[in-house]
Motif scaffolding. Sequence first.
Motif, mmCIF file in Angstrom:
data_model
loop_
_atom_site.group_PDB
_atom_site.id
_atom_site.type_symbol
_atom_site.label_atom_id
_atom_site.label_comp_id
_atom_site.label_asym_id
_atom_site.label_seq_id
_atom_site.Cartn_x
_atom_site.Cartn_y
_atom_site.Cartn_z
ATOM 1 N N LEU A 176 11.037 4.513 2.930
ATOM 2 C CA LEU A 176 10.166 4.142 1.824
ATOM 3 C C LEU A 176 10.809 4.451 0.473
ATOM 4 N N GLU A 177 10.357 3.733 -0.561
ATOM 5 C CA GLU A 177 10.842 3.941 -1.924
ATOM 6 C C GLU A 177 9.864 4.832 -2.688
ATOM 7 N N TRP A 178 10.397 5.629 -3.617
ATOM 8 C CA TRP A 178 9.610 6.620 -4.346
ATOM 9 C C TRP A 178 9.019 5.996 -5.606
ATOM 10 N N LYS A 179 8.008 5.133 -5.422
ATOM 11 C CA LYS A 179 7.428 4.400 -6.548
ATOM 12 C C LYS A 179 6.016 3.961 -6.221
ATOM 13 N N ASP A 180 5.125 4.018 -7.213
ATOM 14 C CA ASP A 180 3.812 3.380 -7.163
ATOM 15 C C ASP A 180 3.791 2.268 -8.207
ATOM 16 N N TYR A 181 2.943 1.275 -8.006
ATOM 17 C CA TYR A 181 2.920 0.154 -8.941
ATOM 18 C C TYR A 181 1.537 -0.486 -8.995
ATOM 19 N N LEU A 182 1.293 -1.187 -10.089
ATOM 20 C CA LEU A 182 0.152 -2.089 -10.221
ATOM 21 C C LEU A 182 0.716 -3.430 -10.645
ATOM 22 N N SER A 183 0.426 -4.468 -9.877
ATOM 23 C CA SER A 183 0.940 -5.811 -10.147
ATOM 24 C C SER A 183 -0.206 -6.695 -10.617
ATOM 25 N N LEU A 184 -0.006 -7.361 -11.763
ATOM 26 C CA LEU A 184 -1.038 -8.175 -12.390
ATOM 27 C C LEU A 184 -0.500 -9.589 -12.617
ATOM 28 N N PHE A 185 -0.971 -10.528 -11.816
ATOM 29 C CA PHE A 185 -0.556 -11.934 -11.945
ATOM 30 C C PHE A 185 -1.503 -12.619 -12.924
ATOM 31 N N TYR A 186 -0.926 -13.218 -13.969
ATOM 32 C CA TYR A 186 -1.750 -13.829 -15.012
ATOM 33 C C TYR A 186 -2.159 -15.248 -14.609
ATOM 34 N N VAL A 187 -3.459 -15.479 -14.610
ATOM 35 C CA VAL A 187 -4.015 -16.809 -14.379
ATOM 36 C C VAL A 187 -4.686 -17.319 -15.647
ATOM 37 N N ILE B 178 3.122 -2.581 -13.830
ATOM 38 C CA ILE B 178 3.334 -1.259 -14.407
ATOM 39 C C ILE B 178 3.762 -0.356 -13.253
ATOM 40 N N ASN B 179 4.883 0.328 -13.433
ATOM 41 C CA ASN B 179 5.500 1.121 -12.371
ATOM 42 C C ASN B 179 5.495 2.600 -12.720
ATOM 43 N N TYR B 180 5.284 3.427 -11.712
ATOM 44 C CA TYR B 180 5.278 4.879 -11.903
ATOM 45 C C TYR B 180 6.196 5.512 -10.868
ATOM 46 N N TYR B 181 7.172 6.274 -11.348
ATOM 47 C CA TYR B 181 8.126 6.974 -10.488
ATOM 48 C C TYR B 181 7.899 8.482 -10.678
ATOM 49 N N PRO B 182 7.158 9.130 -9.783
ATOM 50 C CA PRO B 182 6.859 10.549 -9.988
ATOM 51 C C PRO B 182 8.094 11.429 -9.856
ATOM 52 N N LYS B 183 8.005 12.611 -10.439
ATOM 53 C CA LYS B 183 9.025 13.634 -10.219
ATOM 54 C C LYS B 183 9.210 13.809 -8.718
ATOM 55 N N CYS B 184 10.462 13.916 -8.310
ATOM 56 C CA CYS B 184 10.783 13.843 -6.879
ATOM 57 C C CYS B 184 11.609 15.045 -6.417
ATOM 58 N N PRO B 185 11.205 15.694 -5.322
ATOM 59 C CA PRO B 185 12.076 16.697 -4.727
ATOM 60 C C PRO B 185 13.238 15.986 -4.030
ATOM 61 N N ASN B 186 14.408 16.524 -4.093
ATOM 62 C CA ASN B 186 15.590 15.915 -3.460
ATOM 63 C C ASN B 186 15.798 14.456 -3.880
ATOM 64 N N PRO B 187 15.864 14.187 -5.181
ATOM 65 C CA PRO B 187 16.001 12.792 -5.619
ATOM 66 C C PRO B 187 17.287 12.131 -5.131
ATOM 67 N N GLU B 188 18.295 12.932 -4.812
ATOM 68 C CA GLU B 188 19.562 12.379 -4.348
ATOM 69 C C GLU B 188 19.450 11.758 -2.959
ATOM 70 N N LEU B 189 18.335 12.008 -2.267
ATOM 71 C CA LEU B 189 18.168 11.504 -0.904
ATOM 72 C C LEU B 189 17.374 10.204 -0.825
ATOM 73 N N THR B 190 16.823 9.761 -1.947
ATOM 74 C CA THR B 190 15.959 8.585 -1.901
ATOM 75 C C THR B 190 16.260 7.661 -3.075
ATOM 76 N N SER C 171 13.477 15.905 -12.309
ATOM 77 C CA SER C 171 12.985 16.707 -13.424
ATOM 78 C C SER C 171 11.760 16.116 -14.110
ATOM 79 N N ASN C 172 11.665 14.785 -14.132
ATOM 80 C CA ASN C 172 10.596 14.132 -14.891
ATOM 81 C C ASN C 172 10.039 12.939 -14.122
ATOM 82 N N SER C 173 8.775 12.630 -14.399
ATOM 83 C CA SER C 173 8.224 11.359 -13.949
ATOM 84 C C SER C 173 8.681 10.281 -14.920
ATOM 85 N N ARG C 174 8.727 9.045 -14.443
ATOM 86 C CA ARG C 174 9.239 7.938 -15.244
ATOM 87 C C ARG C 174 8.338 6.732 -15.057
#
Length: 365
Positions: A145-156, A216-228, A302-305
Motif C-alpha cells: 500500500l501507498e502512504w497517502k489519503d486523498y479526496l477526488s472531486l470530478f467537476y460536472v 486534495i492529497n494528504y501524506y501523514p508523517k510516516c515511521p520508516n519512510p525509507e521503506l514505503t 518528520s512532517n505531514s505533507r
Amino acid sequence: MSSSSSSSTLCSVLSNLTAFVVNEGHGVKGLSDLGLQALPDQYIQPPAERITASTVITDDSIPVIDMSPENPQVGEMICEAAKKWGFFQIINHGIPLEALEEVKAATYRFFSQPAEEKKKHSKGNSPTTNVRYGTSFAPLAEKALEWKDYLSLFYVSDEQANSFWPSACREEALNFLKISEIVVKRLLEALMEGLNVKEINGAKESLLMGSRRININYYPKCPNPELTVGIGRHSDVSTLTLLLQDEIGGLYVRKLDGGDDDTWVPVPPITGALVINIGDALQILSNGRYKSIEHRVIANGSNSRISVPIFVNPRPEDVIGPLPELLDGGEKPLYKQVLYSDYVRHFFKKAHDGKETVDFAKLNI
C-alpha cells in the motif's frame, strides 16, 4: 489513555488494519495519529520501488518558466520542456497566492475531520461517483500500500459541486479549479502551436480539456519512510496536470536522458509556483512528441505533507489518438485510437506500474 490501553488499541488496529484504514475511514492519517513506531508490513514496498540516494540527481532540476507577458520566449520554453522533461514549474502565472494558500488550508481542514465525516465520501457511502475519499491508490490490487489519503472531486457543474462536494473544502477547491482555467488554456495554446495546430476551439478544446478533476492529497508523517512511498511510479492519464505543492516537497521525476533507467530528480517547492506535467493523453495526441513522465512521491518521517493536483482531461466519451493535423503531414501513428474512458479504466484497475498504461495504447508496428 494509559500506555497499556494505547498499546492494546494499536494492537487491535494492526490486527485488522484494512477495517481501520479503509472501512472505518481513518486512512493512513488515522494510523499516523496513533503514534506508530514502526511501519505496518502492508506498507513496506519492495526495494525496487523505493527511492535511494544512489538513484537521485540533486545537481539538475526541471525548468522554471516565467509566464509573465514580458517573457517573449514563454511558448518555446513550454514546448521544449514538454519534449525534454515532460515536467516544468511556472511562476507569474496570474493565480493569486491567496487562492493557493486558501486551498492548502482547506485541504488540512478536510483531513482533520473525524473519520466518520470523511467516510461519508468513501466508496459505498458517497451519494455520487464524482466525489471519492480514499486511501492508497488501488488497495485491492496493490501488493504494498501507498502512504497517502486523498479526496477526488470530478467537476460536472457548479450545481453538483455545491450539492455534493464536502463543505470543508468545497469553496476553495472550486475556486482553484476555476481560476486555473485561463492558465490551462494558455499552456495548451502554446503546446498546440508547437505542433502547428493553430486553433483550440469547439471539438478540439473539448478533446484537450473537456473534463477536469481536482484532488486534495494528504501524506501523514510516516515511521520508516525509507521503506514505503507516498505515491508509486506512474504517469498521469490526463492531458495536463497542474500541481500545487506545499513547502515540504517530496515529488520526484524520472530523468529522461539520465543515462540510467532509474535516475530521479527532486522537484523543489517554490512559493507561488505550480508544477505542470504532460499526461498520457497529450503524449498520445502529440504522437509522442510531448512526453508524459513517470513520477513518484516519497514519504516523510518528520512532517505531514499535502498537495493539490488538477487533472485536465478529455471527456470520457472522447476517442484519443494522434491528432489528424500531425498524420496529415505524413507522420506514422505510434498509437491506436482509444476510447478515453477505456484508457482510464485500464489505469485504475491495477496498481501503479510506471508507464504500462501508455503501452496499452501503442500500435504494434
